[in-house]
Design a protein around this motif. Structure first.
Motif, PDB file in Angstrom:
ATOM      1  N   ARG A  57     -11.627  32.289 -53.116  1.00  0.00           N
ATOM      2  CA  ARG A  57     -10.499  31.655 -53.537  1.00  0.00           C
ATOM      3  C   ARG A  57     -10.699  31.873 -54.539  1.00  0.00           C
ATOM      4  O   ARG A  57      -9.336  31.292 -56.133  1.00  0.00           O
ATOM      5  CB  ARG A  57     -10.630  30.140 -53.098  1.00  0.00           C
ATOM      6  CG  ARG A  57     -10.136  29.541 -52.372  1.00  0.00           C
ATOM      7  CD  ARG A  57     -10.732  28.339 -51.692  1.00  0.00           C
ATOM      8  NE  ARG A  57      -9.726  28.155 -51.320  1.00  0.00           N
ATOM      9  CZ  ARG A  57      -9.374  26.972 -51.096  1.00  0.00           C
ATOM     10  NH1 ARG A  57     -10.050  25.772 -51.358  1.00  0.00           N
ATOM     11  NH2 ARG A  57      -7.610  26.120 -50.710  1.00  0.00           N
ATOM     12  N   ASP A  58     -11.421  32.295 -55.414  1.00  0.00           N
ATOM     13  CA  ASP A  58     -12.124  32.156 -57.099  1.00  0.00           C
ATOM     14  C   ASP A  58     -11.311  33.943 -57.512  1.00  0.00           C
ATOM     15  O   ASP A  58     -11.031  34.447 -56.435  1.00  0.00           O
ATOM     16  CB  ASP A  58     -13.173  32.446 -57.258  1.00  0.00           C
ATOM     17  CG  ASP A  58     -14.445  31.620 -56.615  1.00  0.00           C
ATOM     18  OD1 ASP A  58     -13.551  29.998 -57.419  1.00  0.00           O
ATOM     19  OD2 ASP A  58     -15.536  31.588 -55.864  1.00  0.00           O
ATOM     20  N   VAL A  59     -10.871  33.779 -59.495  1.00  0.00           N
ATOM     21  CA  VAL A  59     -10.333  34.382 -59.620  1.00  0.00           C
ATOM     22  C   VAL A  59     -11.663  35.798 -60.219  1.00  0.00           C
ATOM     23  O   VAL A  59     -12.155  34.820 -60.951  1.00  0.00           O
ATOM     24  CB  VAL A  59      -9.601  34.076 -60.850  1.00  0.00           C
ATOM     25  CG1 VAL A  59      -9.001  35.892 -61.360  1.00  0.00           C
ATOM     26  CG2 VAL A  59      -8.411  33.546 -59.885  1.00  0.00           C
TER      27      VAL A  59
ATOM     28  N   ASN B  12      -4.797  41.074 -70.382  1.00  0.00           N
ATOM     29  CA  ASN B  12      -4.116  42.080 -70.821  1.00  0.00           C
ATOM     30  C   ASN B  12      -2.603  42.628 -70.144  1.00  0.00           C
ATOM     31  O   ASN B  12      -2.052  42.891 -71.688  1.00  0.00           O
ATOM     32  CB  ASN B  12      -5.451  43.711 -70.191  1.00  0.00           C
ATOM     33  CG  ASN B  12      -6.932  43.679 -70.751  1.00  0.00           C
ATOM     34  OD1 ASN B  12      -7.333  42.683 -72.051  1.00  0.00           O
ATOM     35  ND2 ASN B  12      -7.709  44.185 -70.553  1.00  0.00           N
ATOM     36  N   CYS B  13      -2.572  42.019 -69.315  1.00  0.00           N
ATOM     37  CA  CYS B  13      -1.245  41.877 -69.128  1.00  0.00           C
ATOM     38  C   CYS B  13      -0.548  41.681 -69.994  1.00  0.00           C
ATOM     39  O   CYS B  13       0.396  41.998 -70.676  1.00  0.00           O
ATOM     40  CB  CYS B  13      -1.151  42.112 -67.630  1.00  0.00           C
ATOM     41  SG  CYS B  13       0.705  42.595 -66.743  1.00  0.00           S
ATOM     42  N   MET B  14      -0.882  40.040 -69.624  1.00  0.00           N
ATOM     43  CA  MET B  14       0.092  39.089 -71.135  1.00  0.00           C
ATOM     44  C   MET B  14       0.696  39.342 -72.011  1.00  0.00           C
ATOM     45  O   MET B  14       1.266  39.692 -72.813  1.00  0.00           O
ATOM     46  CB  MET B  14      -0.361  37.747 -70.528  1.00  0.00           C
ATOM     47  CG  MET B  14       0.049  37.319 -71.465  1.00  0.00           C
ATOM     48  SD  MET B  14       0.417  35.182 -70.988  1.00  0.00           S
ATOM     49  CE  MET B  14      -1.770  35.779 -72.284  1.00  0.00           C
ATOM     50  N   GLU B  15      -0.818  39.652 -72.652  1.00  0.00           N
ATOM     51  CA  GLU B  15      -0.372  40.271 -74.182  1.00  0.00           C
ATOM     52  C   GLU B  15      -0.238  41.762 -73.981  1.00  0.00           C
ATOM     53  O   GLU B  15       1.031  41.938 -75.591  1.00  0.00           O
ATOM     54  CB  GLU B  15      -2.480  40.608 -74.361  1.00  0.00           C
ATOM     55  CG  GLU B  15      -2.617  40.635 -75.878  1.00  0.00           C
ATOM     56  CD  GLU B  15      -3.937  41.234 -75.981  1.00  0.00           C
ATOM     57  OE1 GLU B  15      -4.255  41.888 -77.207  1.00  0.00           O
ATOM     58  OE2 GLU B  15      -4.782  40.678 -75.668  1.00  0.00           O
ATOM     59  N   LYS B  16      -0.100  42.719 -73.553  1.00  0.00           N
ATOM     60  CA  LYS B  16       0.756  43.810 -73.967  1.00  0.00           C
ATOM     61  C   LYS B  16       1.778  43.742 -73.222  1.00  0.00           C
ATOM     62  O   LYS B  16       3.019  44.083 -74.481  1.00  0.00           O
ATOM     63  CB  LYS B  16       0.413  44.410 -72.454  1.00  0.00           C
ATOM     64  CG  LYS B  16      -1.099  45.956 -72.859  1.00  0.00           C
ATOM     65  CD  LYS B  16      -0.913  46.854 -71.947  1.00  0.00           C
ATOM     66  CE  LYS B  16      -2.261  48.205 -72.207  1.00  0.00           C
ATOM     67  NZ  LYS B  16      -2.601  48.829 -70.921  1.00  0.00           N
TER      68      LYS B  16
ATOM     69  N   GLU C 186      -9.342  38.032 -63.732  1.00  0.00           N
ATOM     70  CA  GLU C 186      -8.784  37.630 -65.126  1.00  0.00           C
ATOM     71  C   GLU C 186      -8.680  38.551 -66.634  1.00  0.00           C
ATOM     72  O   GLU C 186      -7.478  38.663 -67.292  1.00  0.00           O
ATOM     73  CB  GLU C 186      -9.648  36.928 -65.345  1.00  0.00           C
ATOM     74  CG  GLU C 186      -9.294  35.760 -66.194  1.00  0.00           C
ATOM     75  CD  GLU C 186     -10.258  34.399 -66.823  1.00  0.00           C
ATOM     76  OE1 GLU C 186     -10.589  33.810 -67.334  1.00  0.00           O
ATOM     77  OE2 GLU C 186     -11.717  35.104 -65.710  1.00  0.00           O
ATOM     78  N   LYS C 187      -9.377  39.466 -66.714  1.00  0.00           N
ATOM     79  CA  LYS C 187      -9.266  40.062 -67.585  1.00  0.00           C
ATOM     80  C   LYS C 187      -8.253  41.163 -67.638  1.00  0.00           C
ATOM     81  O   LYS C 187      -6.987  40.851 -68.781  1.00  0.00           O
ATOM     82  CB  LYS C 187      -9.904  41.425 -68.150  1.00  0.00           C
ATOM     83  CG  LYS C 187     -11.609  41.105 -68.234  1.00  0.00           C
ATOM     84  CD  LYS C 187     -13.384  41.953 -68.474  1.00  0.00           C
ATOM     85  CE  LYS C 187     -14.129  41.518 -69.071  1.00  0.00           C
ATOM     86  NZ  LYS C 187     -15.198  41.565 -68.840  1.00  0.00           N
ATOM     87  N   CYS C 188      -7.708  41.734 -66.656  1.00  0.00           N
ATOM     88  CA  CYS C 188      -6.425  42.474 -66.380  1.00  0.00           C
ATOM     89  C   CYS C 188      -5.337  41.744 -66.530  1.00  0.00           C
ATOM     90  O   CYS C 188      -4.186  42.048 -67.202  1.00  0.00           O
ATOM     91  CB  CYS C 188      -6.639  43.037 -64.624  1.00  0.00           C
ATOM     92  SG  CYS C 188      -4.909  44.020 -64.008  1.00  0.00           S
TER      93      CYS C 188
ATOM     94  N   CYS D 181      -2.152  43.014 -61.045  1.00  0.00           N
ATOM     95  CA  CYS D 181      -3.870  42.769 -61.177  1.00  0.00           C
ATOM     96  C   CYS D 181      -4.900  42.026 -60.236  1.00  0.00           C
ATOM     97  O   CYS D 181      -5.768  42.486 -60.014  1.00  0.00           O
ATOM     98  CB  CYS D 181      -3.735  41.858 -62.386  1.00  0.00           C
ATOM     99  SG  CYS D 181      -3.159  42.594 -63.993  1.00  0.00           S
ATOM    100  N   VAL D 182      -4.123  41.131 -58.818  1.00  0.00           N
ATOM    101  CA  VAL D 182      -4.878  40.780 -57.935  1.00  0.00           C
ATOM    102  C   VAL D 182      -4.951  41.333 -56.713  1.00  0.00           C
ATOM    103  O   VAL D 182      -3.828  41.533 -56.197  1.00  0.00           O
ATOM    104  CB  VAL D 182      -3.942  39.299 -57.513  1.00  0.00           C
ATOM    105  CG1 VAL D 182      -5.047  38.849 -56.665  1.00  0.00           C
ATOM    106  CG2 VAL D 182      -4.243  38.424 -59.123  1.00  0.00           C
ATOM    107  N   ARG D 183      -6.350  41.550 -56.423  1.00  0.00           N
ATOM    108  CA  ARG D 183      -6.103  43.054 -55.333  1.00  0.00           C
ATOM    109  C   ARG D 183      -6.755  42.075 -54.474  1.00  0.00           C
ATOM    110  O   ARG D 183      -6.807  42.675 -52.649  1.00  0.00           O
ATOM    111  CB  ARG D 183      -6.903  44.494 -55.639  1.00  0.00           C
ATOM    112  CG  ARG D 183      -6.025  44.871 -57.006  1.00  0.00           C
ATOM    113  CD  ARG D 183      -5.226  45.881 -55.918  1.00  0.00           C
ATOM    114  NE  ARG D 183      -4.558  46.180 -57.171  1.00  0.00           N
ATOM    115  CZ  ARG D 183      -3.364  46.787 -56.931  1.00  0.00           C
ATOM    116  NH1 ARG D 183      -2.303  44.884 -56.231  1.00  0.00           N
ATOM    117  NH2 ARG D 183      -1.985  46.419 -58.425  1.00  0.00           N
ATOM    118  N   ASP D 184      -7.192  41.435 -54.528  1.00  0.00           N
ATOM    119  CA  ASP D 184      -8.842  40.194 -52.969  1.00  0.00           C
ATOM    120  C   ASP D 184      -8.309  38.878 -52.755  1.00  0.00           C
ATOM    121  O   ASP D 184      -8.235  38.388 -53.771  1.00  0.00           O
ATOM    122  CB  ASP D 184      -9.929  40.435 -53.484  1.00  0.00           C
ATOM    123  CG  ASP D 184     -11.364  40.259 -52.543  1.00  0.00           C
ATOM    124  OD1 ASP D 184     -10.743  39.802 -51.510  1.00  0.00           O
ATOM    125  OD2 ASP D 184     -12.299  39.549 -53.109  1.00  0.00           O
TER     126      ASP D 184
END
Length: 95
Positions: free
Chosen positions: A46-48, A58-62, A53-55, A39-42
């Motif tokens: 410093r900010d998410v 969703n990843c955690m929920e799945k 955050e949505k990704c 999920c983290v690309r940028d």
């Protein structure tokens, strides 16, 4: 000098709790690394980002739903296996 049975039981309980906690941490770290990598690309800010955050949510929920479903299926499989073992024991007269 031998330990009292209560002391041995407490030592065993402590070892089991440590193993459970260790397994939990391994799973948590695996989930964190997997979702972070996906999920983290940028890294220029410093900010998410909202998209990140949505990704990650969703990843955690799945992952948690998948883990819950696997546990549920494992329990179902164990129940069937136990029922078959009991039926076999009754059939062979071992019970």
């Amino acid at each position: 000098m031998t330990k009292a049975p209560e002391s041995v039981a407490l030592d065993q309980l402590d070892k089991e709790q440590m193993k459970t906690f260790s397994d939990f941490l391994m799973s948590y770290n695996k989930l964190s690394e997997m979702c972070f990598t996906d999920c983290v690309r940028d890294f220029t800010s410093r900010d998410v980002q909202e998209k990140e955050e949505k990704c990650s949510l969703n990843c955690m929920e799945k992952y948690l739903k998948m883990n819950q479903r696997i546990s549920q299926r494992f329990q179902e499989f164990q129940m069937i296996t136990n029922e078959n073992a009991m039926a076999m024991a009754k059939k062979t007269g071992q019970l």
